[in-house]
Design a protein around this motif. Sequence first.
Motif, PDB file in Angstrom:
ATOM      1  N   LEU A  26       0.832  -1.199   0.000  1.00  0.00           N
ATOM      2  CA  LEU A  26       0.000   0.000   0.000  1.00  0.00           C
ATOM      3  C   LEU A  26       0.872   1.256   0.000  1.00  0.00           C
ATOM      4  N   LYS A  30      -0.112   3.856  -2.626  1.00  0.00           N
ATOM      5  CA  LYS A  30      -0.793   5.048  -2.094  1.00  0.00           C
ATOM      6  C   LYS A  30      -0.201   5.386  -0.730  1.00  0.00           C
ATOM      7  N   ALA A  33      -2.599   6.879   2.023  1.00  0.00           N
ATOM      8  CA  ALA A  33      -3.553   5.895   2.560  1.00  0.00           C
ATOM      9  C   ALA A  33      -2.845   4.924   3.495  1.00  0.00           C
ATOM     10  N   ASP A  80      -9.243  -3.770   5.927  1.00  0.00           N
ATOM     11  CA  ASP A  80      -9.400  -2.620   5.040  1.00  0.00           C
ATOM     12  C   ASP A  80      -8.132  -2.417   4.214  1.00  0.00           C
ATOM     13  N   VAL A  81      -6.980  -2.589   4.843  1.00  0.00           N
ATOM     14  CA  VAL A  81      -5.707  -2.476   4.129  1.00  0.00           C
ATOM     15  C   VAL A  81      -5.627  -3.553   3.052  1.00  0.00           C
ATOM     16  N   ARG A  83      -8.108  -5.154   1.537  1.00  0.00           N
ATOM     17  CA  ARG A  83      -9.058  -4.844   0.461  1.00  0.00           C
ATOM     18  C   ARG A  83      -8.511  -3.758  -0.462  1.00  0.00           C
ATOM     19  N   LEU A  84      -7.947  -2.727   0.126  1.00  0.00           N
ATOM     20  CA  LEU A  84      -7.407  -1.637  -0.668  1.00  0.00           C
ATOM     21  C   LEU A  84      -6.260  -2.121  -1.554  1.00  0.00           C
ATOM     22  N   CYS A  85      -5.407  -2.965  -1.018  1.00  0.00           N
ATOM     23  CA  CYS A  85      -4.310  -3.518  -1.818  1.00  0.00           C
ATOM     24  C   CYS A  85      -4.846  -4.343  -2.982  1.00  0.00           C
ATOM     25  N   GLU A  87      -7.688  -3.905  -4.467  1.00  0.00           N
ATOM     26  CA  GLU A  87      -8.276  -2.973  -5.438  1.00  0.00           C
ATOM     27  C   GLU A  87      -7.195  -2.291  -6.271  1.00  0.00           C
ATOM     28  N   LEU A  88      -6.072  -1.973  -5.652  1.00  0.00           N
ATOM     29  CA  LEU A  88      -5.041  -1.183  -6.327  1.00  0.00           C
ATOM     30  C   LEU A  88      -4.038  -2.021  -7.119  1.00  0.00           C
TER      31      LEU A  88
END
Length: 118
Positions: A26, A30, A33, A80-81, A83-85, A87-88
């Motif tokens: 992450l 980002k 984030a 959440d971390v 999920r974000l990874c 997505e990215l």
Amino acid sequence: MINLIERIEQIRNNNNFSTLAFIRLLTDIKPKAAKEAWAKIQQKDTEVINLFRKAVMNKDIELINKIEKVREENNRNWMDVVRLCFELDPERAREVFTKISDCDVQVRDLSKKISDNG
């Protein structure tokens, strides 16, 4: 049996290292984030440590219940971390997730050996 417990500890430590790989991923993608997520995680970790200290001193079930709630919140922060990874950068995230899953399988298998020894 002690060797199995030591092996589980070693795997869990490696798993924690792999989990931090999501924060590194992450950070690459980002940075802002990642910084915000890491701050939330550290805050909850500090709360858990402080509650553990109080629980040890007071032997208080109520404090243990509070620890459980804080850890639940922190697990959501970690997810959440993750999920974000995904997505990215799903490919890199999947590699990290696979390593974590492999460690979980090893811990499960070793734990079963300990249970079967009884």
